[in-house]
Design a protein around this motif. Structure first.
Motif, short mmCIF file in Angstrom:
data_model
loop_
_atom_site.label_atom_id
_atom_site.label_comp_id
_atom_site.label_asym_id
_atom_site.label_seq_id
_atom_site.Cartn_x
_atom_site.Cartn_y
_atom_site.Cartn_z
N SER A 143 10.56 -5.44 -12.52
CA SER A 143 9.82 -4.33 -13.00
C SER A 143 9.74 -3.89 -11.62
O SER A 143 9.95 -3.44 -10.47
N HIS A 144 9.69 -2.07 -11.66
CA HIS A 144 10.04 -0.93 -10.95
C HIS A 144 9.11 0.28 -11.08
O HIS A 144 8.60 0.46 -12.24
N SER A 145 9.07 1.21 -10.41
CA SER A 145 8.76 2.65 -10.81
C SER A 145 9.58 2.97 -11.29
O SER A 145 9.26 4.66 -11.79
N TYR A 177 10.13 -0.77 -18.17
CA TYR A 177 9.43 -1.31 -17.30
C TYR A 177 9.56 -2.48 -17.06
O TYR A 177 8.78 -3.06 -15.86
N ASN A 208 -0.61 -5.93 -6.89
CA ASN A 208 -0.57 -4.56 -6.92
C ASN A 208 -1.82 -4.73 -7.90
O ASN A 208 -1.80 -5.20 -8.99
N GLU A 211 -0.62 -0.85 -13.99
CA GLU A 211 -0.25 0.26 -14.01
C GLU A 211 -1.31 0.99 -14.91
O GLU A 211 -1.87 2.48 -14.74
N CYS A 233 4.03 14.11 -6.67
CA CYS A 233 4.65 12.21 -5.89
C CYS A 233 5.59 12.42 -5.51
O CYS A 233 6.52 13.63 -5.86
N ASN A 237 9.08 8.70 -8.91
CA ASN A 237 8.56 7.58 -9.22
C ASN A 237 8.36 7.63 -11.21
O ASN A 237 7.27 8.86 -11.25
N VAL A 239 7.23 6.50 -13.49
CA VAL A 239 6.14 5.43 -13.92
C VAL A 239 4.68 6.23 -13.34
O VAL A 239 3.64 7.08 -14.61
N ARG A 240 4.26 7.42 -12.55
CA ARG A 240 4.13 8.25 -12.10
C ARG A 240 3.71 8.93 -13.05
O ARG A 240 3.03 9.98 -13.03
N SER A 368 2.12 0.06 -5.64
CA SER A 368 3.05 0.50 -5.36
C SER A 368 3.85 -0.07 -6.26
O SER A 368 4.22 -0.67 -7.17
N GLY A 369 5.67 0.74 -5.79
CA GLY A 369 6.36 0.07 -6.95
C GLY A 369 7.26 -1.46 -6.47
O GLY A 369 8.27 -2.18 -7.11
#
Length: 557
Positions: A143-145, A177, A208, A211, A233, A237, A239-240, A368-369
């Motif tokens: 999982s990352h951003s 993700y 974290n 999300e 942003c 990113n 995700v955001r 955070s990612g």
């Protein structure tokens, strides 16, 4: 262990980037006579790198041993893992392995940079198994951003070398993700010789914020907002950005992007189905003024500091598309790097002056990612490595990660805190770090690759601090006479109208030095110019305590 035994090492692990810094990931793993590159990223320049666009790792060591190179393996599609490829692939005849999205982004970067070389691409997923002579490569979802992120395991007869890439553990994420814990345990069933792992958030305790909590927090703010919403942003990113798009749709707002960096990545990812965007949600930036304030979300994106810079120009009324106005609500969803913090707080003051309200993540509501301490320990406890190498972080982050590894059962003597170019060698019995290879930064300035070095940076720093001082003289070498000048020009040194006496004295000094030189039998141009530099340098420093760059120009007729 003596040097000859070290030279016979069966495994070598060498960071060429990504240690002592947050970005520019590049790690070399050698298994017997085969070499593999894990990530090939870039870094955005630090403040002292004046005028430099980006920074990539020095690949001199890889060039020297390119006959051993079998492939470049990419963990995810962020610039800190793929950004160097357009600048190094011409020198390396090697295939590139990565997930579907990661390779699509690499191809997009190669097209954008005009790289026409034919490159072989191999798509990987968690079922892939790439076989080489001395190792087999397997992959596991992380999982990352950005979606489609993977860790990689090199299975060797000595044990596995696992590179996590950048990761976190967030059970609220799904689809591309989500992480695959079952595959991680499957990888860990083989003895893990060495774990190479992300240290970015190692200093932060706990886990974290999930999300989905972040998305609810953003949604709550969107519902309450009565004016325009401006979101800052990073373009990387995903995700955001998806959260902003989802909440905008739920609150009946249109979304417009400001920032070129996102456009290419966004188009690639959207075409492949990685963004969920209702029809008619996005509008071009030139249509912003056609909608009521309570129906708009403006997203300012960029690769590094650009979102903050865009907010700055908007707050000062200088943006080419739209500016901050009374009643705007500004969401700052970026975590600034240390060298951007001053600019961020200055920009926040400007935003308030322009009439905006600012919303920043609360300390306990931030995602955070990268994994925080407990998530990093979870990875350590799943893999249970014999040796541990913390990477992807400044040195203090690597040290914090080393402490977490020690708490998780890794022997302190089996933890390696490495700098760029350090070599960790394993001969089948023990692992040591006793060598160093060529490593460092290659600076990219415009179309130039590596043609900006320390001397050029020194000159730029001098120009930025004390300016430039030019003395122009035209002479007739046959008549041994000064025909014109000396003429003094300066930029960024002193205000000319208030320094006429200083400049006249400088002209007189140059006149005397050139005249004396003309009286000699042979004119040594280099000696003459150096004499002017030395004399003017001392005179100007004595009178101004500044050291401008002095450039004598001697013309002949």
């Amino acid at each position: 262990m003596n040097a000859s035994k070290n030279a016979q090492s069966n495994i070598k692990i060498i960071p060429l980037g990504g240690v002592g810094e947050i970005a520019k990931n590049m790690y070399v793993a050698e298994v017997d006579d085969e070499m593999f590159i894990l990530d090939a990223g870039l870094m955005f320049p630090e403040d002292e790198m004046l005028g430099v666009d980006i920074v990539i790792p020095d690949i001199s060591y890889i060039r020297e041993h390119r006959q051993k190179l079998k492939g470049i393996f990419l963990s995810h599609g962020h610039e800190d893992s793929i950004g160097a490829i357009p600048y190094i692939i011409e020198a390396l005849d090697v295939p590139i392995y990565g997930s579907k999205l990661t390779l699509a982004l690499v191809k997009d970067r190669l097209r954008a940079k005009g790289v026409n070389k034919k490159v072989k691409f191999y798509t990987i997923n968690s079922n892939s198994r790439m076989k080489f002579k001395n190792t087999e490569m397997v992959f596991f979802e992380t999982s990352h951003s950005i979606p489609d992120s993977y860790g990689v395991s090199l299975e060797t007869k000595y044990g596995s070398i696992v590179y996590t890439g950048e990761f976190k553990f967030d059970q609220s994420l799904s689809g591309g993700y989500s992480y695959n814990m079952a595959k991680m345990y499957d990888v860990a069933r083989k003895d893990i010789l060495a774990l190479i792992s992300d240290s970015t958030e190692a200093e932060k305790r706990g886990y974290n914020t999930p999300e989905n909590v972040i998305e609810e927090h953003i949604m709550d703010g969107f519902r309450k907002a009565r004016g325009r919403i401006v979101v800052s942003c990073y373009a990387s990113n995903f995700v955001r950005i998806q959260q902003v798009l989802t909440n905008a749709a739920k609150t009946n707002r249109k979304v417009s992007f400001l920032g070129r960096t996102l456009e290419s990545s966004f188009k690639v990812a959207r075409k492949m189905g990685y963004f969920d965007i209702p029809e008619g949600l996005l509008i071009p930036s030139h249509e912003i003024e056609n909608y009521p304030d309570n129906e708009l979300v403006i997203v300012a994106t960029g690769s590094q500091g650009e979102p903050i810079e865009a907010l700055g120009s908007m707050s000062r009324g200088q943006h080419e598309v739209t500016n901050i106005k009374d009643g705007d609500i500004v969401y700052i969803l970026t975590t600034p790097s240390s060298n951007m913090e001053v600019i961020l707080y200055s920009t926040m003051n400007e935003l308030v002056k322009a009439g905006a309200s600012i919303v920043t993540p609360e300390q306990n509501i931030h995602a955070s990612g990268h994994g925080l301490s407990e998530e990093l320990k979870m990875m350590l406890n799943v893999m249970k490595p014999k040796y541990f190498i913390p990477v992807q972080g400044e040195f203090k982050m690597q040290i914090a990660h080393a402490k977490l590894a020690s708490e998780s059962g890794v022997l302190p003597e089996n933890i390696f805190l490495l700098e760029k170019g350090d070599v960790v060698s394993y001969d089948g019995a023990e692992m040591i770090s006793a060598e160093k290879v060529t490593a460092g930064n290659v600076l990219i300035d415009g179309s130039g690759v590596g043609d900006v070095g320390n001397i050029v940076l020194r000159d730029r720093r001098m120009l930025s601090e004390d300016g430039i001082f030019i003395a122009v003289v035209t002479i007739d070498p046959k008549k041994r006479m000064i025909m014109a000048g000396p003429e003094i020009q300066s930029r960024g040194f002193v205000y000319v109208k208030e320094s006429e006496d200083l400049l006249k004295e400088a002209e007189g000094r140059v006149y005397d030095i050139v005249n004396d030189s003309l009286d000699e039998k042979k004119i040594e141009w280099s000696t003459l110019k150096q004499g002017i530099r030395d004399d003017l340098g001392k005179y100007l420093y004595d009178n101004t305590k500044r050291r401008p760059m002095i450039i004598p120009i001697i013309s002949e007729i």
